[in-house]
Design an enzyme around this catalytic site. Sequence first.
Site, mmCIF file in Angstrom:
data_model
loop_
_atom_site.group_PDB
_atom_site.id
_atom_site.type_symbol
_atom_site.label_atom_id
_atom_site.label_comp_id
_atom_site.label_asym_id
_atom_site.label_seq_id
_atom_site.Cartn_x
_atom_site.Cartn_y
_atom_site.Cartn_z
ATOM 1 N N LYS A 1 0.859 -1.204 0.000
ATOM 2 C CA LYS A 1 0.000 0.000 0.000
ATOM 3 C C LYS A 1 0.887 1.244 0.000
ATOM 4 O O LYS A 1 1.924 1.277 0.688
ATOM 5 C CB LYS A 1 -0.892 -0.037 1.249
ATOM 6 C CG LYS A 1 -1.959 1.037 1.279
ATOM 7 C CD LYS A 1 -2.877 0.838 2.482
ATOM 8 C CE LYS A 1 -3.978 1.881 2.558
ATOM 9 N NZ LYS A 1 -4.868 1.687 3.718
ATOM 10 N N SER B 1 -9.749 1.608 2.671
ATOM 11 C CA SER B 1 -8.890 2.386 1.814
ATOM 12 C C SER B 1 -7.838 1.550 1.075
ATOM 13 O O SER B 1 -7.252 2.017 0.114
ATOM 14 C CB SER B 1 -8.187 3.469 2.638
ATOM 15 O OG SER B 1 -7.349 2.886 3.616
ATOM 16 N N SER C 1 -9.937 -0.745 6.876
ATOM 17 C CA SER C 1 -9.343 -0.626 5.537
ATOM 18 C C SER C 1 -8.592 -1.841 5.006
ATOM 19 O O SER C 1 -8.193 -1.837 3.846
ATOM 20 C CB SER C 1 -8.417 0.580 5.486
ATOM 21 O OG SER C 1 -9.174 1.742 5.315
HETATM 22 N N1 GLN Z 1 -13.261 3.901 6.068
HETATM 23 C C1 GLN Z 1 -12.717 4.356 7.319
HETATM 24 C C2 GLN Z 1 -12.338 5.814 7.194
HETATM 25 O O1 GLN Z 1 -12.550 6.385 6.164
HETATM 26 C C3 GLN Z 1 -11.545 3.527 7.726
HETATM 27 C C4 GLN Z 1 -10.342 3.827 6.939
HETATM 28 C C5 GLN Z 1 -9.146 3.013 7.348
HETATM 29 O O2 GLN Z 1 -9.256 1.976 7.980
HETATM 30 N N2 GLN Z 1 -7.989 3.521 6.984
HETATM 31 O O3 GLN Z 1 -11.832 6.398 8.118
#
Ligand code: GLN
Length: 493
Positions: free
Chosen positions: A80, A155, A179
């Site tokens: 990532k 994400s 994410s």
């Molecule tokens: N979807 C969640 C957010 O937007 C979690 C994102 C994540 O785990 N990085 O904060």
Amino acid sequence: MSKTYVQSAIQIAAQLKNRQLTVKAVVSQVLDRIRIGEPRIKAYLDIFNDEALAAADQVDRLYDKGDPLPPLAGIPIAIKDNICMKGKKTTCASKILENFVSPYDATVIKKLAAHHLIPVGKTNMDEFAMGSSTENSAFFPTRNPWDESCVPGGSSGGSAAAVAAGEAILSIGSDTGGSIRQPASFCGLVGMKPTYGRVSRFGLVAFASSLDQIGPITRTVEDSAHLLNAICGYDSLDATSSDQAIPDFAASLNNPIQGRKLGVPRHLFDLIENAAIKESLVNALDVLKSDGVTWEFVDINAFDYAVATYYIVAPAEASANLSRFDGVRYGHRAQGVENLAQMYKQTRGQGFGPEVKRRIILGTYALSSGYYEAYYLKAQKARTLVKEEFNRLFAKYDAIVTPTTPTLPFKFGEHANNPLAMYLSDISTIPINLAGLPAISVPCGFSEGLPMGLQLIGKPYDESTLLNIAHQYQSQTNHHLTFPSQLEALYGV
Ligand code: GLN
């Protein structure tokens, strides 16, 4: 269907060991699929063609020598793009870091290298890991390999899409509120968020430091166990790193699970409207029941107020963490400005996308004097309640089980004008980060041709039990043994 597309890393490694396959062949095949698949899937922001091939030659020489090698040596892996790799761009899919080249390796990258895994590229993501669809990438959205009109989740959507599309065998994501698990679920893969502190965050660009955790995205639970073994462990460079003993996660995969007790949050189950998702959970519980596992519905409040709590805590930490991107120290700097204040404002105004700005504003507000006690302090208290509630539950249950997501993968743009609907898609995963617990998402079926995931939540540092139950479940199902047919046609058998 050709079996090569659904081989696990461990199956491939066995053929590397007995020299039926070379690392070069495996890496070349993955690079070929990237070349063919990427114009459609768009999982990667950067691809390391030449370095990956050179590294493959080196690992082949090690295999030829016949020395014992770590279990995942020679396996191509995607990273990532919020994890620093020396000499490589680390953009976090943000314009503000578009040209930032990392001067050092994250601890996780060093560990992967020590285990002779081969990074093939950096993957797309929601900007600074804020989002659930990869639509917040400043560069382009990634498509779901199962249905290219749907999001891959986020994400870590690029990391999940890369593995699902056969454009990597394994990948690394980060999980602040879901994410890793949500994109794994949307892409039909296994996603593991380890206990907070299990994997070093050194070199992971911070979003919300008390919630962020790095973890594996894989096709099988067995691969997840091996990859977790490779990346975890105490690190003096991360002040929150844990020195808890590390079990061999792969060693207990085949332990009997008879007598294990599972709790299913009743209210969360009732809230879910999608009948297929509910049915897949019940079916999964039936499979586990046949192994001697028992389960019951249980009242858990955490799922009702965790999302609200998270959207105070995470933006508050993000507003502090992202203050370092000021045009002076990293990345983009606005041109043609007249003074310092203007430079800060324009750099951040130009460099950050709308969701990141929304979080910075929310977080700054929640931390501002006069509102601190009403919001941030209250959220911290709620967070403690979430933790305590899970602690009590684990006196009775070995794991809590939920659908990983309340809906199937959604269409691009479906939540574009409704951030709250997007936020609610993490209802099952967010409480786990607030409590610092480990959780795994494992494929549990398909509906309308789209994958669904089952989430198992465990006690702190008890990833072994989760992996054990998930592996026993996966050994009796074949959801992980299918591959998107349109890609198979594209690649050729
Ligand atoms: N979807 C969640 C957010 O937007 C979690 C994102 C994540 O785990 N990085 O904060």
